[in-house]
Design a protein around this motif. Structure first.
Motif, PDB file in Angstrom:
ATOM      1  N   PHE A  53      -1.745  -1.349  -2.629  1.00  0.00           N
ATOM      2  CA  PHE A  53      -2.379  -2.510  -1.743  1.00  0.00           C
ATOM      3  C   PHE A  53      -3.970  -1.716  -1.509  1.00  0.00           C
ATOM      4  CE2 PHE A  53       2.197  -2.111  -0.525  1.00  0.00           C
ATOM      5  CZ  PHE A  53       2.227  -3.543  -0.622  1.00  0.00           C
ATOM      6  N   THR A  55      -5.783  -3.183   1.087  1.00  0.00           N
ATOM      7  CA  THR A  55      -6.040  -3.173   2.491  1.00  0.00           C
ATOM      8  C   THR A  55      -4.982  -3.115   3.304  1.00  0.00           C
ATOM      9  OG1 THR A  55      -6.251  -5.519   2.663  1.00  0.00           O
ATOM     10  CG2 THR A  55      -8.253  -4.497   1.801  1.00  0.00           C
ATOM     11  N   GLU A  57      -4.593  -5.303   5.491  1.00  0.00           N
ATOM     12  CA  GLU A  57      -4.002  -6.684   5.643  1.00  0.00           C
ATOM     13  C   GLU A  57      -3.233  -7.165   4.467  1.00  0.00           C
ATOM     14  OE1 GLU A  57      -7.615  -6.327   7.962  1.00  0.00           O
ATOM     15  OE2 GLU A  57      -7.133  -5.592   5.886  1.00  0.00           O
ATOM     16  N   GLU A  58      -3.228  -6.492   3.212  1.00  0.00           N
ATOM     17  CA  GLU A  58      -2.488  -6.758   2.027  1.00  0.00           C
ATOM     18  C   GLU A  58      -1.019  -6.322   2.394  1.00  0.00           C
ATOM     19  OE1 GLU A  58      -5.458  -7.104  -1.602  1.00  0.00           O
ATOM     20  OE2 GLU A  58      -3.826  -5.444  -1.642  1.00  0.00           O
ATOM     21  N   LEU A  61       0.456  -8.515   4.762  1.00  0.00           N
ATOM     22  CA  LEU A  61       0.993  -9.885   4.110  1.00  0.00           C
ATOM     23  C   LEU A  61       2.423  -9.644   3.260  1.00  0.00           C
ATOM     24  CD1 LEU A  61      -2.234 -11.703   2.581  1.00  0.00           C
ATOM     25  CD2 LEU A  61      -0.767 -12.397   4.405  1.00  0.00           C
ATOM     26  N   GLU A 116      -6.081 -12.999   5.623  1.00  0.00           N
ATOM     27  CA  GLU A 116      -6.007 -13.628   4.320  1.00  0.00           C
ATOM     28  C   GLU A 116      -7.449 -13.471   3.742  1.00  0.00           C
ATOM     29  OE1 GLU A 116      -4.802 -17.674   4.483  1.00  0.00           O
ATOM     30  OE2 GLU A 116      -2.997 -17.231   5.093  1.00  0.00           O
ATOM     31  N   ASN A 118      -9.229 -10.628   3.907  1.00  0.00           N
ATOM     32  CA  ASN A 118      -9.238  -9.509   3.663  1.00  0.00           C
ATOM     33  C   ASN A 118      -8.345  -8.839   2.596  1.00  0.00           C
ATOM     34  OD1 ASN A 118     -11.635  -8.405   5.150  1.00  0.00           O
ATOM     35  ND2 ASN A 118     -10.507  -8.404   6.823  1.00  0.00           N
ATOM     36  N   SER A 119      -7.552  -9.970   1.886  1.00  0.00           N
ATOM     37  CA  SER A 119      -6.615  -9.490   0.861  1.00  0.00           C
ATOM     38  C   SER A 119      -7.062 -10.273  -0.304  1.00  0.00           C
ATOM     39  CB  SER A 119      -5.357 -10.308   1.314  1.00  0.00           C
ATOM     40  OG  SER A 119      -4.936  -9.709   2.473  1.00  0.00           O
ATOM     41  N   ARG A 120      -6.707  -9.734  -1.601  1.00  0.00           N
ATOM     42  CA  ARG A 120      -7.078 -10.145  -2.733  1.00  0.00           C
ATOM     43  C   ARG A 120      -6.277 -11.397  -3.214  1.00  0.00           C
ATOM     44  NH1 ARG A 120      -5.198  -4.896  -6.230  1.00  0.00           N
ATOM     45  NH2 ARG A 120      -3.663  -5.014  -4.300  1.00  0.00           N
ATOM     46  N   ALA A 123      -2.631 -10.997  -3.969  1.00  0.00           N
ATOM     47  CA  ALA A 123      -1.505 -10.765  -2.944  1.00  0.00           C
ATOM     48  C   ALA A 123      -1.257 -11.864  -1.833  1.00  0.00           C
ATOM     49  CB  ALA A 123      -2.376  -9.650  -1.923  1.00  0.00           C
ATOM     50  N   LEU A 124      -2.337 -12.807  -1.800  1.00  0.00           N
ATOM     51  CA  LEU A 124      -2.200 -13.749  -0.933  1.00  0.00           C
ATOM     52  C   LEU A 124      -1.461 -15.006  -1.582  1.00  0.00           C
ATOM     53  CD1 LEU A 124      -3.414 -15.466   1.307  1.00  0.00           C
ATOM     54  CD2 LEU A 124      -5.279 -16.022   0.217  1.00  0.00           C
TER      55      LEU A 124
END
Length: 207
Positions: A53, A55, A57-58, A61, A116, A118-120, A123-124
């Motif tokens: 991961f 971040t 945020e990931e 998620l 969302e 701050n996520s790749r 991952a999103l």
């Protein structure tokens, strides 16, 4: 064999990171949780987390997606264990599945835009897949238990019910500080449980 062992280790470590995040989220807010604290709850170093991961945020998620998957499992059980349901019975059983997913409801009350952002993309996409599958799971139940229901009515149900679920947590889960503030403000707020709010919503949507 080596590739299988590597994939298994990757899945195990991802789960350990997600579990650490979930444990911290039981007592801390999203803002209070850092990658350092998540790492401290795992058996490996913080730099290792970045292999899975990028971040915080990931990680959230991934936790989010896992909670959606648990709800989908509940919906599948509801689908399989019942051959016929009246609108009242459907409202009851669907609301029970929501009532049991307090962590999902809490996550839904967060600011999804920042998470969302701050996520790749991959991952999103994984998260969106779980969200999409939850829509399909509820739609599948509508198809089975209300075959006479028009497709447009089913679509209207979904896009009224899901936004409602996103906002249910702060109405049902209230801290003592919030209760005191409401009383001091003289706001005549009527408190309801998750089940009561969900049941009344589903019943109304099916009328």
């Amino acid at each position: 064999m080596a590739r299988y062992a590597s994939e298994k280790l990757k899945a195990t470590r991802r789960d350990e990171i997600i579990n650490a995040c979930e444990k911290l989220y039981q007592t801390l807010s999203f803002k209070e949780i850092t990658m350092k604290e998540i790492s401290a709850e795992t058996s490996f170093t913080r730099p290792s987390i970045y292999n899975y991961f990028q971040t915080k945020e990931e990680i959230f998620l991934a936790l989010f997606a896992r909670e959606y998957d648990k709800w989908i499992a509940d919906l599948s059980e509801m689908y399989e264990q019942n051959s016929v349901l009246s609108p009242i019975e459907f409202a009851d059983k669907l609301s029970r599945t929501i009532e049991e997913r307090e962590l999902l409801l809490r996550l839904l009350s967060m600011n999804m835009y920042d998470m969302e952002e701050n996520s790749r993309a991959d991952a999103l996409a994984e998260f969106k897949k779980s969200y999409g599958n939850s829509l399909k799971a509820v739609k599948r139940c509508l198809d089975k238990f209300f075959p006479q229901m028009a497709e447009l009515d089913k679509e209207n149900f979904l896009y009224a019910f899901f936004p409602f679920v996103h906002g249910i947590y702060p109405y049902a889960i209230v801290t003592e500080k919030q209760r005191n503030a409401m009383a001091e403000a003289g706001t005549n707020h009527v408190y309801h449980t998750v089940y009561e709010l969900a049941y009344n919503c589903v019943k109304k949507l099916l009328e």
